[in-house]
Write an enzyme that holds these catalytic residues in place. Structure first.
Site, PDB file in Angstrom:
ATOM      1  N   VAL A  88       0.834  -1.197   0.000  1.00  0.00           N
ATOM      2  CA  VAL A  88       0.000   0.000   0.000  1.00  0.00           C
ATOM      3  C   VAL A  88       0.873   1.254   0.000  1.00  0.00           C
ATOM      4  CG1 VAL A  88      -0.225   0.130   2.530  1.00  0.00           C
ATOM      5  CG2 VAL A  88      -2.042   1.042   1.091  1.00  0.00           C
ATOM      6  N   CYS A  89       0.340   2.335  -0.556  1.00  0.00           N
ATOM      7  CA  CYS A  89       1.031   3.636  -0.527  1.00  0.00           C
ATOM      8  C   CYS A  89      -0.020   4.719  -0.282  1.00  0.00           C
ATOM      9  CB  CYS A  89       1.799   3.861  -1.835  1.00  0.00           C
ATOM     10  SG  CYS A  89       0.747   4.005  -3.302  1.00  0.00           S
ATOM     11  N   ARG A  90       0.203   5.923  -0.769  1.00  0.00           N
ATOM     12  CA  ARG A  90      -0.758   7.008  -0.573  1.00  0.00           C
ATOM     13  C   ARG A  90      -1.917   6.927  -1.561  1.00  0.00           C
ATOM     14  NH1 ARG A  90      -1.906  11.726  -2.782  1.00  0.00           N
ATOM     15  NH2 ARG A  90      -0.108  11.645  -4.159  1.00  0.00           N
ATOM     16  N   MET A 116      -3.667   5.079   1.095  1.00  0.00           N
ATOM     17  CA  MET A 116      -4.002   5.565   2.427  1.00  0.00           C
ATOM     18  C   MET A 116      -4.824   6.855   2.382  1.00  0.00           C
ATOM     19  SD  MET A 116      -3.074   3.393   4.634  1.00  0.00           S
ATOM     20  CE  MET A 116      -3.292   4.380   6.109  1.00  0.00           C
TER      21      MET A 116
END
Length: 124
Positions: A88-90, A116
């Site tokens: 996962v990232c932004r 996120m």
């Protein structure tokens, strides 16, 4: 001569059947944010590939930080090829790049399409 043709045909058929059962996964899976808890319950670790300051601003409970910038430099400390990871990232862009890198190196990864910035659940 007919027996030889039948024998060759039988060997080719058996060889084809053997290859059909050996399916090699040629890409990683991409899921939605909502799938993360299910994957965690199945033993996957969330791998947050945002930079340290972003991660420290709030991350999924139990997530491990491994910035994409470090992965691109070849740093893989604390990663285990026998472990499943949910990346996962932004926003979903860096996680896709990280998933591509790790998948090519033999890690079992699942990419998260959103990031996120859209997560509504708890963070730590």
């Amino acid at each position: 001569m007919k027996k030889a043709v039948w024998l060759i045909a039988a060997v080719l058929l058996l060889a084809a059947c053997g290859n059909a059962s050996e399916t090699k996964k040629d890409s990683f899976t991409t899921v939605d944010l909502a799938d993360i808890p299910v994957l965690q319950n199945d033993g996957a670790i969330v791998l947050d590939v945002r930079e340290v300051d972003e991660y420290e601003g709030g991350h999924l409970i139990g997530a491990v930080n491994m910035p994409l910038s470090k992965l691109q430099k070849g740093e893989r400390y604390e990663l285990d090829k026998d472990q499943k990871y949910v990346v996962v990232c932004r926003s979903g862009n860096r996680s896709k790049t990280a998933s591509e890198i790790l998948f090519k190196e033999g890690y079992e990864v699942t990419n998260v399409s959103e990031g996120m910035s859209k997560w509504q659940g708890e963070t730590e």
